[in-house]
Design a protein around this motif. Structure first.
Motif, PDB file in Angstrom:
ATOM      1  N   ALA A  26       5.406  -6.958  -5.508  1.00  0.00           N
ATOM      2  CA  ALA A  26       4.079  -7.576  -5.549  1.00  0.00           C
ATOM      3  C   ALA A  26       3.005  -6.511  -5.486  1.00  0.00           C
ATOM      4  O   ALA A  26       3.172  -5.478  -4.842  1.00  0.00           O
ATOM      5  CB  ALA A  26       3.904  -8.552  -4.385  1.00  0.00           C
ATOM      6  N   ASP A  27       1.885  -6.767  -6.170  1.00  0.00           N
ATOM      7  CA  ASP A  27       0.738  -5.888  -6.053  1.00  0.00           C
ATOM      8  C   ASP A  27      -0.047  -6.256  -4.797  1.00  0.00           C
ATOM      9  O   ASP A  27       0.356  -7.127  -4.015  1.00  0.00           O
ATOM     10  CB  ASP A  27      -0.155  -5.948  -7.297  1.00  0.00           C
ATOM     11  N   GLN A  28      -1.170  -5.608  -4.601  1.00  0.00           N
ATOM     12  CA  GLN A  28      -1.936  -5.799  -3.363  1.00  0.00           C
ATOM     13  C   GLN A  28      -2.339  -7.260  -3.155  1.00  0.00           C
ATOM     14  O   GLN A  28      -2.170  -7.820  -2.075  1.00  0.00           O
ATOM     15  CB  GLN A  28      -3.175  -4.914  -3.394  1.00  0.00           C
ATOM     16  N   THR A  82       2.117  -2.339   1.360  1.00  0.00           N
ATOM     17  CA  THR A  82       0.961  -2.666   0.534  1.00  0.00           C
ATOM     18  C   THR A  82      -0.117  -1.607   0.665  1.00  0.00           C
ATOM     19  O   THR A  82      -0.154  -0.861   1.650  1.00  0.00           O
ATOM     20  CB  THR A  82       0.386  -4.043   0.948  1.00  0.00           C
ATOM     21  N   ALA A  83      -0.991  -1.553  -0.336  1.00  0.00           N
ATOM     22  CA  ALA A  83      -2.146  -0.654  -0.264  1.00  0.00           C
ATOM     23  C   ALA A  83      -3.288  -1.272   0.525  1.00  0.00           C
ATOM     24  O   ALA A  83      -4.274  -0.597   0.816  1.00  0.00           O
ATOM     25  CB  ALA A  83      -2.628  -0.301  -1.678  1.00  0.00           C
ATOM     26  N   ALA A  84      -3.159  -2.541   0.899  1.00  0.00           N
ATOM     27  CA  ALA A  84      -4.217  -3.221   1.642  1.00  0.00           C
ATOM     28  C   ALA A  84      -4.124  -2.870   3.119  1.00  0.00           C
ATOM     29  O   ALA A  84      -3.105  -3.124   3.762  1.00  0.00           O
ATOM     30  CB  ALA A  84      -4.103  -4.725   1.454  1.00  0.00           C
ATOM     31  N   SER A  85      -5.188  -2.292   3.666  1.00  0.00           N
ATOM     32  CA  SER A  85      -5.172  -1.891   5.074  1.00  0.00           C
ATOM     33  C   SER A  85      -5.586  -3.026   6.004  1.00  0.00           C
ATOM     34  O   SER A  85      -5.122  -3.096   7.148  1.00  0.00           O
ATOM     35  CB  SER A  85      -6.108  -0.703   5.295  1.00  0.00           C
ATOM     36  N   ARG A  86      -6.448  -3.911   5.529  1.00  0.00           N
ATOM     37  CA  ARG A  86      -6.926  -5.005   6.379  1.00  0.00           C
ATOM     38  C   ARG A  86      -5.817  -6.016   6.599  1.00  0.00           C
ATOM     39  O   ARG A  86      -5.286  -6.587   5.634  1.00  0.00           O
ATOM     40  CB  ARG A  86      -8.128  -5.686   5.749  1.00  0.00           C
ATOM     41  N   THR A 139      -0.003  -7.748  11.710  1.00  0.00           N
ATOM     42  CA  THR A 139      -0.483  -6.429  12.108  1.00  0.00           C
ATOM     43  C   THR A 139      -0.378  -5.492  10.912  1.00  0.00           C
ATOM     44  O   THR A 139       0.413  -5.736   9.992  1.00  0.00           O
ATOM     45  CB  THR A 139       0.335  -5.857  13.278  1.00  0.00           C
ATOM     46  N   SER A 140      -1.174  -4.427  10.917  1.00  0.00           N
ATOM     47  CA  SER A 140      -1.167  -3.450   9.830  1.00  0.00           C
ATOM     48  C   SER A 140      -1.024  -2.054  10.414  1.00  0.00           C
ATOM     49  O   SER A 140      -1.808  -1.660  11.281  1.00  0.00           O
ATOM     50  CB  SER A 140      -2.456  -3.554   9.006  1.00  0.00           C
ATOM     51  N   VAL A 198      -2.837   7.314  -2.744  1.00  0.00           N
ATOM     52  CA  VAL A 198      -2.835   5.877  -2.453  1.00  0.00           C
ATOM     53  C   VAL A 198      -2.238   5.667  -1.062  1.00  0.00           C
ATOM     54  O   VAL A 198      -1.030   5.817  -0.873  1.00  0.00           O
ATOM     55  CB  VAL A 198      -2.015   5.093  -3.501  1.00  0.00           C
ATOM     56  N   PRO A 199      -3.077   5.351  -0.066  1.00  0.00           N
ATOM     57  CA  PRO A 199      -2.546   5.081   1.282  1.00  0.00           C
ATOM     58  C   PRO A 199      -1.758   3.766   1.286  1.00  0.00           C
ATOM     59  O   PRO A 199      -2.179   2.773   0.700  1.00  0.00           O
ATOM     60  CB  PRO A 199      -3.810   4.968   2.151  1.00  0.00           C
TER      61      PRO A 199
END
Length: 293
Positions: free
Chosen positions: A124-126, A143-147, A153-154, A262-263
């Protein structure tokens, strides 16, 4: 609310199967029993949870209850395994992973879990990752999504570093003077799909947003690499991909100093499940070994 486990399982089964009849087959009951359980669950929550179409559609309130149903399934499986003392009864863990992680570091990182869990991997993408986490389709995601998605939790995993690359013949034809703005405006580029911003982001910075080159779209990590090797265009390859000797020897870097980082983040349910805790421990250790900090 007094929510019944059998009713929660009926909701989960109906969504997974797509129909009440399919849910009945999965749970070895009648379609009427599934319908009655769903009605009772909707009465208990005071919300419409499913649209009875084919396939069924989950409403927004239904997503919250569906996630609870999946969390309960995980906790029950963990508890049953613990009570039975059966370490050979693995728990199924659905996990979402971005394509480049799936094709490079993620699967080797899971080697310590080979006898502990069964994995149901979703690429899956972000945006897709957020949806899968929110509705409970997966328990965790790279994922690249940090939020963090609500209820999750992230944790930072590290960075995937990418570099623009092409085969020598393509580079010689399209970039005789290097990747100038004029050359980049005409040289074909390979994108993963319409949501892939790696190449576009680098192009915008390199050309100040003026380049709109011809584009191939290849929605497969292996196919993406093969398209570059076939000389169809240039594209961004990760350092982990370029660490493979055969690939590294087959391409040239358009600009050795140009990189895009890309974090990546590990998002997981907050629910305290021994299987999920173990999965998180292994994934974080694998990321420390493979990704840049």
């Amino acid at each position: 609310m007094d929510l019944d486990l059998a009713q929660l399982r009926a909701l989960r089964a109906a969504v997974d199967a797509g129909t009440l009849e399919g849910a009945a087959r999965d749970l070895h009951v009648t379609p009427s029993a599934i319908s009655q359980r769903l009605k009772a669950l909707e009465q208990a929550t005071g919300r419409v949870l499913l649209v009875r179409s084919k396939p069924v559609q989950v409403t927004d309130p239904g997503r919250a209850v569906l996630r609870l149903a999946r969390e309960m399934d995980l906790l029950v499986a963990d508890t049953a395994r613990e009570l039975a003392g059966d370490a050979d009864a693995p728990v199924v863990l659905p996990v979402a992973v971005n394509a480049d992680s799936l094709s490079t570091w993620f699967l080797p990182a899971l080697a310590p879990l080979r006898d502990e869990v069964l994995l149901d991997l979703h690429r899956a993408d972000q945006d897709g990752t957020a949806t899968l986490l929110r509705d409970g389709s997966v328990v965790a995601a790279v994922t690249a999504a940090s939020r963090p998605v609500s209820g999750c939790t992230s944790t930072p995993l590290g960075v995937l570093r990418y570099r623009p690359a092409a085969v020598p013949g393509f580079a010689a034809r399209w970039f005789p003077d290097g990747p100038t703005a004029a050359a980049l405006a005409h040289a074909p580029v390979v994108d993963f799909d319409r949501d892939d911003d790696l190449q576009r982001g680098w192009l915008r910075r390199r050309t100040r947003g003026r380049a709109t080159p011809p584009t191939h779209r290849v929605p497969s990590t292996e196919g993406f690499v093969q398209a570059i090797l076939a000389g169809l265009g240039w594209g961004m390859l990760s350092d982990l991909q370029l660490a493979e000797p055969n690939l590294r020897s087959a391409v040239v870097l358009l600009d050795p100093d140009a990189t895009v980082d890309v974090p990546l983040h590990w998002q997981r349910w907050k629910v305290r499940s021994p299987s999920l805790e173990r999965l998180s421990e292994v994934v974080l250790a694998g990321a420390r070994h493979s990704l840049r900090t």
